[in-house]
Design an enzyme around this catalytic site. Structure first.
Site, PDB file in Angstrom:
ATOM      1  N   ARG A  36      -5.380   0.796   4.162  1.00  0.00           N
ATOM      2  CA  ARG A  36      -4.348   1.376   5.035  1.00  0.00           C
ATOM      3  C   ARG A  36      -4.440   0.698   6.390  1.00  0.00           C
ATOM      4  O   ARG A  36      -5.540   0.446   6.883  1.00  0.00           O
ATOM      5  CB  ARG A  36      -4.583   2.885   5.207  1.00  0.00           C
ATOM      6  CG  ARG A  36      -4.450   3.681   3.933  1.00  0.00           C
ATOM      7  CD  ARG A  36      -5.025   5.085   4.078  1.00  0.00           C
ATOM      8  NE  ARG A  36      -4.483   5.803   5.217  1.00  0.00           N
ATOM      9  CZ  ARG A  36      -5.210   6.273   6.220  1.00  0.00           C
ATOM     10  NH1 ARG A  36      -6.534   6.113   6.230  1.00  0.00           N
ATOM     11  NH2 ARG A  36      -4.652   6.912   7.203  1.00  0.00           N
ATOM     12  N   CYS A  37      -3.269   0.429   6.978  1.00  0.00           N
ATOM     13  CA  CYS A  37      -3.267  -0.190   8.311  1.00  0.00           C
ATOM     14  C   CYS A  37      -4.021   0.694   9.287  1.00  0.00           C
ATOM     15  O   CYS A  37      -4.678   0.210  10.201  1.00  0.00           O
ATOM     16  CB  CYS A  37      -1.848  -0.360   8.843  1.00  0.00           C
ATOM     17  SG  CYS A  37      -0.719  -0.994   7.652  1.00  0.00           S
ATOM     18  N   THR A  38      -3.914   2.017   9.079  1.00  0.00           N
ATOM     19  CA  THR A  38      -4.512   2.966  10.010  1.00  0.00           C
ATOM     20  C   THR A  38      -5.915   3.409   9.591  1.00  0.00           C
ATOM     21  O   THR A  38      -6.425   4.384  10.136  1.00  0.00           O
ATOM     22  CB  THR A  38      -3.617   4.224  10.110  1.00  0.00           C
ATOM     23  OG1 THR A  38      -3.325   4.635   8.778  1.00  0.00           O
ATOM     24  CG2 THR A  38      -2.335   3.965  10.865  1.00  0.00           C
ATOM     25  N   GLY A  62       1.183  -7.911   6.811  1.00  0.00           N
ATOM     26  CA  GLY A  62       0.162  -8.638   7.555  1.00  0.00           C
ATOM     27  C   GLY A  62       0.744  -9.723   8.442  1.00  0.00           C
ATOM     28  O   GLY A  62       1.850  -9.591   8.987  1.00  0.00           O
ATOM     29  N   ASP A 118      11.783 -16.711   3.188  1.00  0.00           N
ATOM     30  CA  ASP A 118      12.436 -17.245   4.390  1.00  0.00           C
ATOM     31  C   ASP A 118      13.946 -17.132   4.290  1.00  0.00           C
ATOM     32  O   ASP A 118      14.632 -16.864   5.271  1.00  0.00           O
ATOM     33  CB  ASP A 118      12.070 -18.730   4.583  1.00  0.00           C
ATOM     34  CG  ASP A 118      10.698 -18.880   5.212  1.00  0.00           C
ATOM     35  OD1 ASP A 118      10.114 -17.844   5.599  1.00  0.00           O
ATOM     36  OD2 ASP A 118      10.200 -20.022   5.317  1.00  0.00           O
ATOM     37  N   ASN A 178       0.795  -1.235   0.000  1.00  0.00           N
ATOM     38  CA  ASN A 178       0.000   0.000   0.000  1.00  0.00           C
ATOM     39  C   ASN A 178       0.826   1.284   0.000  1.00  0.00           C
ATOM     40  O   ASN A 178       0.326   2.333  -0.378  1.00  0.00           O
ATOM     41  CB  ASN A 178      -1.043   0.001   1.129  1.00  0.00           C
ATOM     42  CG  ASN A 178      -0.431  -0.087   2.497  1.00  0.00           C
ATOM     43  OD1 ASN A 178       0.770  -0.317   2.641  1.00  0.00           O
ATOM     44  ND2 ASN A 178      -1.248   0.081   3.518  1.00  0.00           N
ATOM     45  N   GLU A 194       5.166  -3.665  11.780  1.00  0.00           N
ATOM     46  CA  GLU A 194       3.837  -3.061  11.850  1.00  0.00           C
ATOM     47  C   GLU A 194       2.922  -3.956  11.035  1.00  0.00           C
ATOM     48  O   GLU A 194       3.133  -4.156   9.841  1.00  0.00           O
ATOM     49  CB  GLU A 194       3.892  -1.644  11.301  1.00  0.00           C
ATOM     50  CG  GLU A 194       2.658  -0.850  11.662  1.00  0.00           C
ATOM     51  CD  GLU A 194       1.868  -0.494  10.448  1.00  0.00           C
ATOM     52  OE1 GLU A 194       0.761  -1.061  10.297  1.00  0.00           O
ATOM     53  OE2 GLU A 194       2.340   0.322   9.645  1.00  0.00           O
ATOM     54  N   THR A 217       2.251 -12.350   7.927  1.00  0.00           N
ATOM     55  CA  THR A 217       3.585 -12.856   7.612  1.00  0.00           C
ATOM     56  C   THR A 217       4.587 -12.390   8.660  1.00  0.00           C
ATOM     57  O   THR A 217       5.532 -13.111   8.992  1.00  0.00           O
ATOM     58  CB  THR A 217       4.050 -12.301   6.232  1.00  0.00           C
ATOM     59  OG1 THR A 217       2.935 -12.339   5.366  1.00  0.00           O
ATOM     60  CG2 THR A 217       5.201 -13.071   5.663  1.00  0.00           C
ATOM     61  N   GLU A 236      -9.989  -7.319   9.627  1.00  0.00           N
ATOM     62  CA  GLU A 236      -9.766  -6.100   8.821  1.00  0.00           C
ATOM     63  C   GLU A 236      -9.994  -6.401   7.355  1.00  0.00           C
ATOM     64  O   GLU A 236      -9.303  -7.221   6.771  1.00  0.00           O
ATOM     65  CB  GLU A 236      -8.401  -5.450   9.077  1.00  0.00           C
ATOM     66  CG  GLU A 236      -7.174  -6.255   8.902  1.00  0.00           C
ATOM     67  CD  GLU A 236      -5.893  -5.399   8.957  1.00  0.00           C
ATOM     68  OE1 GLU A 236      -5.956  -4.161   8.915  1.00  0.00           O
ATOM     69  OE2 GLU A 236      -4.819  -5.993   9.027  1.00  0.00           O
TER      70      GLU A 236
HETATM   71  O1  G3P Z   1      -0.879   0.998   6.062  1.00  0.00           O
HETATM   72  C1  G3P Z   1       0.305   1.630   6.344  1.00  0.00           C
HETATM   73  C2  G3P Z   1       0.215   2.552   7.498  1.00  0.00           C
HETATM   74  O2  G3P Z   1       1.500   2.857   7.913  1.00  0.00           O
HETATM   75  C3  G3P Z   1      -0.664   3.747   7.255  1.00  0.00           C
HETATM   76  O3  G3P Z   1      -0.045   4.938   6.982  1.00  0.00           O
HETATM   77  O4  G3P Z   1       0.025   7.339   6.443  1.00  0.00           O
HETATM   78  O5  G3P Z   1      -1.916   5.968   5.705  1.00  0.00           O
HETATM   79  O6  G3P Z   1      -1.612   6.495   8.112  1.00  0.00           O
HETATM   80  P1  G3P Z   1      -0.951   6.261   6.805  1.00  0.00           P
END
Ligand code: G3P
Length: 478
Positions: free
Chosen positions: A286-288, A235, A219, A158, A253, A237, A380
């Site tokens: 996005r993770c966030t 993720g 690996d 991403n 992360e 992994t 998620e």
């Molecule tokens: O998904 C990655 C994470 O670090 C989100 O970054 O800048 O979209 O909050 P941002």
């Protein structure tokens, strides 16, 4: 099929001896857009050995010179904004404007990192022995920060450029060499970014980029004896990597289920616009991203109405047209999202929009009245589907947030700062945003997840520190 891009080893662009390539599928057309080299384990060995040798002299290169090179790379990266952004559009279907922003943000991050490195690596500590019981003033201890050696960076699809440089720049300023394994979707954007470092004139072996199938070299890379540190974003992994690697520092992360708690006194217009921005930017990949809304029942109807109005205005289509909602990264990702939607349907969630999908393109969807037994309450989606859970008190919201195995960020909307602080304290997440959607940036802020969301803290300063260790020299007086 398109072009096959070379990988970058020992300061040169090379073709793999495997004779094989890995296709990169354009999420919009679902056709092969590019191909990258499928590197072999022997080629990984070569990259690692050259990184190890290069690091020794790189660490002795004056700090100001290392910074100078990073500033140069940052400027070149910004000059290459257009072609890199075009790659991002084709490889990961990032909306055109966001793709350009990612490149500029990356250049800024590299420059900031060079400046911060000059400051924090340019000073050490001086301690004297007589502050500890039983000692005279006969030992003087001098400390400095030294590099770890070879850092392996594995960014996700991403942000293939930004989350690569957030690992590369701290590693390099601190005197480490760096090996990058980009994600398959995003590999060409990452190679182009590495080209900017190449043009800046980094000595050979200080930065390398190896491409290939995770199943063949994944690996082998992460368990390679030359690797002294891994910085990974992605993720599950990451959890598997953490279980396999030896005694080296890890920065990871690994996603989140960021909750957005809405209190009765919240500014509901502000909350609604943040929910839409937080939940649907880059189609929720996005993770966030806001991944669950926990709203007080008394204001839920008004909030849902406001959010729905904004969802209705989101444009849906190809990233080239700068649409808000673009195809998700792979077909399997789209299938996974669909699975969550169907589960919610079966269990009685209220669909605020009709579910619609064409190929990898999924229309934005708000699911109201989501209940605890639905998968989407906990998993998620990494897609443009947002669940709303109605709560009757704040404790219920905090409980839901803390029952998650993730703990990246969270946010709370209220006009009462005292309540906000108490909720922030109670939420088991690395960061809590008050009156704004979760976000990693500005990139010098600390960024960390609790529980399955990761280990270590990122952000420019923390990453530089994490990629060094303390070295002491003690002067013993007679
Ligand atoms: O998904 C990655 C994470 O670090 C989100 O970054 O800048 O979209 O909050 P941002």
């Amino acid at each position: 099929a398109g072009d096959t891009f070379k990988y970058y080893s020992e300061g040169e662009w090379r073709v793999s001896s495997s004779g094989k390539s890995v296709p990169i599928i354009n999420p919009t057309t679902r056709k092969t857009q590019f191909e990258v080299q499928a590197c072999t384990q022997d080629e990984v060995n070569k990259v690692m050995e050259s990184a190890k040798i290069a690091q020794k002299s790189w660490a002795k290169t004056p700090l100001w010179k290392r910074a100078e090179l990073l500033h140069k790379a940052a400027a070149i990266l910004k000059d290459h904004k257009k072609p890199i952004a075009e790659c991002l559009v084709k490889e990961i279907a990032k909306p055109a404007k966001d793709a350009a922003t990612e490149v500029v943000r990356s250049g800024d991050l590299v420059s900031y990192c060079a400046e911060e490195g000059v400051r924090i690596l340019g000073e050490g500590k001086f301690l004297m022995s007589d502050s500890f019981p039983g000692n005279e003033r006969t030992k003087y201890c001098l400390t400095s920060k030294i590099p770890l050696g070879v850092v392996l960076a594995i960014p996700p699809f991403n942000y293939p450029v930004n989350l690569a440089v957030s690992k590369i720049a701290p590693a390099l300023i601190a005197g480490n060499s760096l090996v990058l394994k980009p994600p398959t979707q995003g590999a060409v954007s990452a190679l182009h970014m590495v080209h900017c470092f190449h043009l800046a004139g980094f000595p050979k072996g200080v930065i390398s980029c190896i491409t290939g199938k995770g199943s063949e070299i994944g690996d082998f890379l992460t368990m390679h004896p030359i690797v002294n540190c891994i910085s990974f974003t992605g993720g599950d992994t990451g959890i598997a990597i953490a279980k396999k690697v030896s005694m080296i520092p890890l920065q990871m992360e690994l996603g989140g289920k960021d909750a957005c708690i809405i209190l009765e006194d919240a500014d509901l217009d502000l909350a609604a616009s943040n929910i839409v921005k937080g939940g649907f930017s880059y189609s929720g990949q996005r993770c966030t991203a806001v991944k669950v809304v926990l709203v007080m029942e008394s204001v839920a109807d008004i909030l849902v109405k406001k959010v729905n109005e904004k969802v209705g205005k989101l444009t849906v289509g190809p990233p080239e047209n700068d649409c808000d909602i673009t195809p998700v990264v792979t077909e399997s990702s789209a299938n996974f999202i669909e699975g969550l939607v169907m589960d919610a349907k079966k269990k009685g969630a209220t669909f605020c929009q009709e579910y619609k999908r064409e190929g990898n393109l999924i229309w934005p969807l708000l699911l109201d009245n989501v209940k605890q037994d639905m998968r989407i309450a906990w998993e998620e989606p990494f897609g443009p589907v947002l669940p709303i859970i109605r709560i009757s008190n704040v404790e219920e919201g905090i409980h839901h947030c803390n029952a998650s195995n993730f703990g990246l960020q969270g946010c709370v909307f209220t006009k009462d700062i005292n309540k906000a602080m108490l909720i922030s304290d109670a939420m088991e997440t690395g960061t809590v945003q008050i009156n704004s959607a979760p976000a990693r940036g500005p990139d010098h802020f600390p960024f960390q997840g609790l529980k399955d969301s990761g280990i270590g803290s990122q952000g420019v300063t923390n990453s530089i520190n994490m990629m060094t260790k303390i070295k002491s020299t003690v002067i013993n007086l007679p």
